[in-house]
Scaffold this active site. Structure first.
Site, PDB file in Angstrom:
ATOM      1  CG  HIS A   1     -23.303  13.847   0.863  1.00 18.59           C
ATOM      2  ND1 HIS A   1     -22.548  14.693   0.216  1.00 18.59           N
ATOM      3  CD2 HIS A   1     -24.957  14.997   0.473  1.00 18.59           C
ATOM      4  CE1 HIS A   1     -22.125  15.404  -0.628  1.00 18.59           C
ATOM      5  NE2 HIS A   1     -24.001  15.725  -0.241  1.00 18.59           N
TER       6      HIS A   1
ATOM      7  CD  GLU B   1     -13.126  13.217  -4.925  1.00 21.72           C
ATOM      8  OE1 GLU B   1     -13.723  13.521  -5.797  1.00 21.72           O
ATOM      9  OE2 GLU B   1     -13.914  14.096  -3.985  1.00 21.72           O
TER      10      GLU B   1
ATOM     11  CG  ASP C   1     -20.182   9.870   4.884  1.00 25.74           C
ATOM     12  OD1 ASP C   1     -19.258  10.698   3.405  1.00 25.74           O
ATOM     13  OD2 ASP C   1     -21.102  10.265   5.170  1.00 25.74           O
TER      14      ASP C   1
ATOM     15  CG  ASP D   1      -9.931  11.066  -6.951  1.00 22.93           C
ATOM     16  OD1 ASP D   1      -9.523  11.817  -6.053  1.00 22.93           O
ATOM     17  OD2 ASP D   1     -10.550  11.577  -7.333  1.00 22.93           O
TER      18      ASP D   1
ATOM     19  CG  ASN E   1     -21.060  11.764  -2.313  1.00 23.14           C
ATOM     20  OD1 ASN E   1     -21.579  11.308  -1.060  1.00 23.14           O
ATOM     21  ND2 ASN E   1     -19.881  12.380  -2.350  1.00 23.14           N
TER      22      ASN E   1
END
Length: 356
Positions: A244, A274, A248, A231, A239
């Site tokens: 965002h 994630e 990504d 994770d 973010n």
């Protein structure tokens, strides 16, 4: 469904994945049509039928236009042009040379093209196909005794043979390329169903298939395999602080780093959000911990470069092994528990699930 310019289409066209089969069929069919009609021009001049030679000059222009429209993504208009040209060509050539010339057989090929026009309703497609069949029958009735111009029987026989050969070749090519395009479409749909669109990694559905397959193989070979939950640390903060788009980019960056650390037989996929799941066949828990540690170091030492600055990224890992016959859900839960324990102990670390 992919919308927009397809990666297989030419620049500036409007070919989409959903229409790729139609594009491929019309592309190869129009190429064959162009070659055939160019060849008809000197043939009809040699046979002494200049009206058909001039008609085929116009036909070449029509087929070239249909080919251009097809490349632009206007497949239905290309089909309609081809349909009109073939009907007029069959009518004129059969009226002048008779049924024995073989030109009516192109109408059989035309029925196949008609079926591909997706802008027409099923009822209209059926009516158009029936009209072509009736036209074919009508030509036989009115021209089987001969046409307006008399050609030697031997010439008509060779002409008929050539036209039948071209008709069958067109049907074969259309069927082959429709089959090829259909297989490609099915494969693309399967990839979309099993691939995470952002990272290109296997998605949760595909990972379950891999888990079940590895579970069966471990029982057959009597060797455990390892599952690792990973994770991204502080992903929400990334973010919130960087947007965002940066999030990504981090997901894609981590995906590439994880893939680079794996063996050929290993699998990494996006489990959700994630979180990543790694499946390492024929490996003990201790070896799995060492593999996860190598991945943790690789990510921690490779910041994501954005706008000339490095964005530090770390991962937390939970590791568990799945002995032959073990319950998959239980193995995943234990790896997930170890992951959250690693998060609770400060992140950027690897923890193994407790035995039992």
């Amino acid at each position: 469904m992919i919308v927009g310019r397809d990666r297989r289409s030419q620049r500036g066209s409007r070919i989409e994945s959903a229409n790729y089969r139609l594009f491929l069929v019309v592309a190869h069919g129009s190429s064959l049509g162009l070659v055939a009609h160019i060849g008809f021009i000197p043939l009809f001049l040699w046979l002494g039928v200049p009206v058909l030679a001039w008609f085929n000059v116009a036909s070449v222009a029509v087929w070239a236009l249909a080919k251009w429209l097809n490349v632009r993504g206007e497949h239905p208009w290309a089909i309609q042009l081809i349909t009109i040209e073939v009907i007029l060509h069959a009518l004129l050539a059969t009226a002048l040379l008779g049924w024995a010339s073989g030109f009516p057989h192109y109408l059989v090929t035309l029925v196949t093209f008609t079926m591909f026009n997706y802008r027409l309703r099923n009822a209209l497609v059926a009516l158009q196909a029936i009209a072509i069949v009736l036209l074919y029958a009508g030509l036989f009735h009115w021209t089987h005794a001969g046409g307006l111009m008399a050609l030697p029987d031997a010439t008509l026989a060779w002409l008929q043979f050539g036209n039948i050969l071209i008709s069958f070749l067109t049907l074969a090519l259309v069927s082959f390329y429709f089959r090829e395009a259909s297989l490609q479409t099915v494969q693309s749909m399967a990839e979309l169903a099993h691939t995470d669109q952002l990272t290109g990694l296997p998605n949760r559905r595909k990972l379950w298939e891999r888990l079940e397959g590895e579970h069966l193989r471990s029982q057959h070979q009597d060797r455990p395999f390892v599952v690792i939950m990973a994770d991204i640390d502080h992903f929400k903060a990334i973010n919130d602080q960087h947007g965002h788009e940066a999030g990504d980019a981090v997901l894609c960056h981590v995906s590439e780093l994880l893939k680079a650390c794996l063996r050929e037989q290993d699998t990494v996929g996006r489990w959700g959000g994630e979180e990543f799941l790694l499946i390492l066949p024929q490996m003990s828990k201790q070896d799995g911990v060492r593999a996860a540690e190598r991945m943790r170091e690789a990510v921690a030492k490779s910041p994501l470069l954005r706008d000339g600055k490095g964005l530090s990224v770390t991962l937390s890992f939970g590791v568990d092994d799945c002995p032959p016959g073990a319950d998959l859900d239980r193995c995943l839960r234990q790896a997930d528990t170890a992951l959250y324990q690693a998060k609770a102990e400060g992140r950027n670390r690897v923890l193994a699930a407790e035995t039992g």
